[in-house]
Motif scaffolding. Structure first.
Motif, PDB file in Angstrom:
ATOM      1  N   SER A 317       0.813  -1.218   0.000  1.00 21.29           N
ATOM      2  CA  SER A 317       0.000   0.000   0.000  1.00 21.29           C
ATOM      3  C   SER A 317       0.846   1.268   0.000  1.00 21.29           C
ATOM      4  CB  SER A 317      -0.926  -0.003   1.220  1.00 21.29           C
ATOM      5  OG  SER A 317      -0.159  -0.037   2.423  1.00 21.29           O
ATOM      6  N   ARG A 318       2.121   1.184   0.386  1.00 21.17           N
ATOM      7  CA  ARG A 318       2.994   2.355   0.471  1.00 21.17           C
ATOM      8  C   ARG A 318       3.899   2.496  -0.745  1.00 21.17           C
ATOM      9  NH1 ARG A 318       6.458   2.232   5.708  1.00 21.17           N
ATOM     10  NH2 ARG A 318       6.933   4.337   4.952  1.00 21.17           N
ATOM     11  N   PHE A 319       4.483   1.382  -1.206  1.00 20.42           N
ATOM     12  CA  PHE A 319       5.513   1.435  -2.239  1.00 20.42           C
ATOM     13  C   PHE A 319       5.158   0.535  -3.414  1.00 20.42           C
ATOM     14  CE2 PHE A 319       7.730   1.835   1.900  1.00 20.42           C
ATOM     15  CZ  PHE A 319       8.171   3.147   1.772  1.00 20.42           C
ATOM     16  N   LYS A 320       5.788   0.850  -4.538  1.00 20.63           N
ATOM     17  CA  LYS A 320       5.734  -0.038  -5.702  1.00 20.63           C
ATOM     18  C   LYS A 320       7.151  -0.207  -6.235  1.00 20.63           C
ATOM     19  CE  LYS A 320       4.199   3.976  -8.395  1.00 20.63           C
ATOM     20  NZ  LYS A 320       3.093   4.548  -9.188  1.00 20.63           N
ATOM     21  N   ILE A 321       7.498  -1.425  -6.595  1.00 22.65           N
ATOM     22  CA  ILE A 321       8.790  -1.725  -7.198  1.00 22.65           C
ATOM     23  C   ILE A 321       8.547  -1.873  -8.690  1.00 22.65           C
ATOM     24  CG2 ILE A 321      10.813  -3.208  -7.184  1.00 22.65           C
ATOM     25  CD1 ILE A 321      10.204  -1.911  -4.484  1.00 22.65           C
ATOM     26  N   LEU A 322       9.130  -0.989  -9.477  1.00 20.50           N
ATOM     27  CA  LEU A 322       8.914  -0.965 -10.916  1.00 20.50           C
ATOM     28  C   LEU A 322      10.143  -1.478 -11.655  1.00 20.50           C
ATOM     29  CD1 LEU A 322       7.165   2.517 -11.129  1.00 20.50           C
ATOM     30  CD2 LEU A 322       6.081   0.261 -11.162  1.00 20.50           C
ATOM     31  N   HIS A 323       9.894  -2.318 -12.646  1.00 19.07           N
ATOM     32  CA  HIS A 323      10.963  -2.906 -13.458  1.00 19.07           C
ATOM     33  C   HIS A 323      10.713  -2.528 -14.909  1.00 19.07           C
ATOM     34  CE1 HIS A 323      12.595  -6.666 -15.634  1.00 19.07           C
ATOM     35  NE2 HIS A 323      13.600  -5.843 -15.416  1.00 19.07           N
TER      36      HIS A 323
END
Length: 332
Positions: A317-323
Motif C-alpha cells: 500500500s505504500r511502495f511499488k517496485i517498478l521494473h
C-alpha cells in the motif's frame, strides 16, 4: 525570488549592514537563487549539493563544500530539514565575526527557526523583515550555538554510517529495503546506483559476485562521503554528480534507484521523471531499470515513454517496485 527581494530590501533599507571588507559566506543557496545584492567578489558559496555547486560556479562565484577560516558576515539559506538548518546556523555562527543573516520562506520553517533562536540562552536574533512569503533576520555576533552542532556521522542499523540531514539519516529507508529485497540474483556485470545516498542499495547489490563494476552517483557530497566509508569494495566507484546529467563511460546492464521526489517541502515527481530519462540513456539496449517509488507517484507513463517493457514487480500500500527494460532506441 523571495530571497532576492528580502535581501535587497534589507540591505537598501538599513535592516542589514554588511562589513566593509572581508569574505561573506553564503550557506546552502539553491540553484537559481539571486545573490546579486551581495558583492560577488567577496562571496563564497558553501554547498554540498552538486547541482547547486555547478550553478554558482557557472555564475562566477567562489565555491566550497565546507567553510574555511573566518568570515566577516554570513547568509544562511534555510534548508528543508530542521536538523540540517540548525547545524548550518550553528556552523555559520561559529566561523563568522560579524552578522549572520538567516533567510527562508515560511514553507522552509523560517518561523520555527526564529522561535528556536529566541528561546536559546546564548543567541540574540534581531527583528525579522517579513516579505514575499518569508522572513529575514540577523543573528548578532557572538552567538554560541555549539549545542546545535551535529555530533558528526552516526551509525545506524547494519553498521552503516550516515550524515545528519541526508536522506534516511536515522535509519534504512523502507522503500530502499523493499527494492533491495526484490532485486534479482543477476544484475549483470555493470550496475549504476542513481542517487546512491550513503550507499545502502549499492551495498546490498554488491553481495552479487557477478557484478564487476558499480557506479554510485550522488549529488550530496556528505552522503557520498558516508558511502565511501560504508562500501570498501574495490568494484565500487564514487561520483559526486547530478544524477540527471552524469553519463557512464560504458553503458550499464542495470540501473537501480530510489529517486528523490521533493523540491523543498513540495512533492515534485518531475525529479523522478528526470532520473528515469537519464537511466534510459545509461543502459545497454537490453538493459534494465529497477526503481522504488511511493505508491501515488505517477512514473508509469514516463517509463513507458523510455522503455519497451514496464511492469510492477512488487509492492504494497505504500511502495511499488517498478521494473523496466529495453530502453527505446529513439530515446538514445
Amino acid at each position: 525570488m523571495g530571497l532576492a527581494t528580502r535581501l535587497t530590501l534589507a540591505l537598501g533599507g538599513g535592516h542589514v549592514t554588511l562589513p566593509g571588507a572581508g569574505r561573506i559566506a553564503v550557506f546552502g543557496p539553491r540553484a537559481g537563487a539571486d545573490l546579486s545584492a551581495l558583492p560577488r567578489d567577496r562571496v563564497q558559496v558553501i554547498t554540498t549539493l552538486r547541482p547547486d555547486f555547478d550553478y554558482f560556479s557557472a555564475q562566477g562565484f567562489d565555491r566550497a563544500t565546507a567553510p574555511s577560516g573566518r568570515y566577516a558576515a554570513a547568509l544562511v539559506c534555510m534548508p528543508r530539514a530542521r536538523a540540517l538548518a540548525q547545524a548550518m546556523v550553528a556552523q555559520a555562527a561559529a566561523c563568522t565575526d560579524g552578522p549572520v543573516i538567516i533567510d527562508g520562506d515560511k514553507t522552509d520553517g523560517i518561523e520555527s527557526m526564529l522561535r528556536a533562536l529566541r528561546a536559546h540562552a546564548r543567541a540574540t536574533p534581531g527583528a525579522p523583515l517579513s516579505k514575499a512569503h518569508g522572513k529575514l533576520f540577523i543573528l548578532a555576533p557572538g552567538a554560541d550555538l555549539s549545542d546545535w552542532q551535529p555530533e558528526g556521522p552516526r551509525t545506524i542499523e547494519g553498521g552503516f554510517i550516515t550524515a545528519p540531514g541526508s536522506f534516511s539519516a536515522d535509519g534504512i529507508d523502507p522503500g530502499s529495503r523493499a527494492l533491495a529485497d526484490t532485486l534479482p540474483a543477476t544484475l549483470g556485470a555493470r550496475v549504476i546506483d542513481l542517487g546512491a545516498g550513503w550507499g545502502y542499495l549499492s551495498a546490498r547489490a554488491l553481495s552479487r559476485d557477478s557484478i564487476e563494476h558499480l557506479d554510485l552517483v550522488e549529488a550530496d557530497h556528505d552522503a557520498l562521503d558516508c558511502a565511501r566509508t560504508n562500501i570498501t569494495d574495490a568494484r565500487a566507484h564514487f561520483h559526486w554528480a547530478d544524477a540527471t546529467a552524469w553519463r557512464p563511460d560504458t553503458p550499464a546492464n542495470t540501473v537501480i534507484m530510489n529517486p528523490p521526489f521533493h523540491t523543498g517541502r513540495n512533492a515534485d515527481p518531475g525529479i523522478g521523471r528526470a532520473f528515469i530519462a537519464a537511466a534510459a540513456m545509461m543502459l545497454k539496449p537490453a538493459g534494465a531499470l529497477w526503481l522504488v517509488a511511493n505508491r501515488h507517484l505517477p512514473y508509469e507513463t514516463t517509463l513507458a515513454q523510455h522503455f519497451k517493457r514496464v511492469e510492477e514487480a512488487a509492492g504494497d500500500s505504500r511502495f511499488k517496485i517498478l521494473h523496466a527494460s529495453h530502453p527505446s532506441r529513439q530515446r538514445r
